[in-house]
Scaffold this active site. Structure first.
Site, PDB file in Angstrom:
ATOM      1  N   TYR A 106    -109.073  21.489  36.190  1.00 16.08           N
ATOM      2  CA  TYR A 106    -110.239  21.896  36.973  1.00 16.08           C
ATOM      3  C   TYR A 106    -110.953  20.723  37.643  1.00 16.08           C
ATOM      4  CZ  TYR A 106    -110.030  26.788  35.638  1.00 16.08           C
ATOM      5  OH  TYR A 106    -109.646  28.098  35.497  1.00 16.08           O
ATOM      6  N   GLU A 192     -94.116  33.897  12.205  1.00 14.14           N
ATOM      7  CA  GLU A 192     -93.992  33.807  13.665  1.00 14.14           C
ATOM      8  C   GLU A 192     -95.088  34.581  14.386  1.00 14.14           C
ATOM      9  OE1 GLU A 192     -91.029  35.658  17.094  1.00 14.14           O
ATOM     10  OE2 GLU A 192     -90.255  35.345  15.069  1.00 14.14           O
ATOM     11  N   ASP A 244     -88.257  36.282  13.371  1.00 15.94           N
ATOM     12  CA  ASP A 244     -87.270  37.305  13.707  1.00 15.94           C
ATOM     13  C   ASP A 244     -85.864  36.711  13.657  1.00 15.94           C
ATOM     14  OD1 ASP A 244     -89.183  39.234  14.109  1.00 15.94           O
ATOM     15  OD2 ASP A 244     -89.267  38.966  16.280  1.00 15.94           O
TER      16      ASP A 244
END
Length: 265
Positions: A106, A192, A244
């Protein structure tokens, strides 16, 4: 101990400021002698998480090198961005302040155009100065969560997870300021997904299991990975990771274990 760490950080800042001055002088010298500066940046580097000013990734294999020069129009904008970000980093080091990558974006949004441009420039500086991002006093907006049998202090603020075992606390961004770590946990569980973390919280998992639970809410940011390493080194606890069973899950697991990999084409 605290005094030694503060002194070491001050020396690191002085060393980095000296490197920034030398880098800037070399560019000015080339321009004054009517030569185009040549900036050499390796295109591949394992992202460094070392707490020291010296990059710990020097043994990683590079995939060649970008040679930036003002003689090529496509490099002019990248050099412009690099020098603007370098100036912002120099100010942070001189003023002993921390700033986020978003804060830097910014400063010149019309020049940078998007956040990824700033991210790339910061990675370039890490390679040029042989340091990790937190040594530049540049931090990410933390997204990691922790709960369980743990107490610690960060920048004068006390975090008492034990008092509310199944309540999520945000992982501190300034991990180097974490101290007075106390825990009676038997292990650390890294999950996760935030949904799994919340399910464990709702099931009061930490009440029945003497452990610390951490999530990076997907791919973990640097603060989450450094916080996990800090706990493992200070508490000497085993850490288990629940992800996973697919390529994305294994990628996240290796990110926790080995760090992220940065590729530049």
């Amino acid at each position: 101990m605290e005094g030694n760490r503060s002194s070491s950080q001050s020396q690191q800042h002085r060393d980095l400021l000296q490197k920034t001055k030398e880098f800037t002088r070399s560019i000015v010298k080339d321009l004054s002698e009517e030569r185009s500066p040549l900036i050499f940046i390796k295109r591949f580097r394992n992202y460094c998480t070392s707490l020291d000013a010296t990059c710990a990734c020097s043994s990683d294999l590079s995939k060649g090198c970008d040679i930036l020069t003002l003689e090529r129009q496509c490099h002019v904008h990248r050099i412009d961005v690099l020098l603007r970000v370098l100036l912002a980093v120099q100010q942070l080091l001189q003023e002993h302040r921390h700033g986020s990558k978003r804060d830097i974006y910014y400063m010149h949004p019309s020049v940078f155009s998007e956040q990824s441009v700033v991210d790339r420039a910061i990675n370039d500086l890490c390679i040029l100065l042989q340091c990790s991002r937190h040594n530049l006093n540049v931090v990410s907006v933390g997204k990691g969560l922790v709960m369980g049998w743990l107490k610690f202090v960060e920048a004068g603020r006390k975090f008492d997870c034990i008092n509310n075992l199944n309540t999520a606390h945000h992982i501190p961004v300034l991990v180097e300021e974490v101290k007075d770590i106390i825990s009676v946990a038997h292990y650390i569980l890294v999950v996760e997904k935030e949904s799994v973390f919340q399910r464990l919280a709702n099931d009061r998992f930490c009440t029945r299991n003497r452990c610390i639970v951490i999530t990076g809410r997907g791919y973990p940011d640097i603060s989450t990975r450094r916080f996990l390493r800090l706990l493992m080194e200070n508490l000497h606890l085993p850490a288990y990771c629940l992800v996973d069973c697919d390529p994305y899950g294994f990628d996240i697991l290796t990110t926790y274990r080995f760090g992220s990999m940065v590729f530049f084409c």
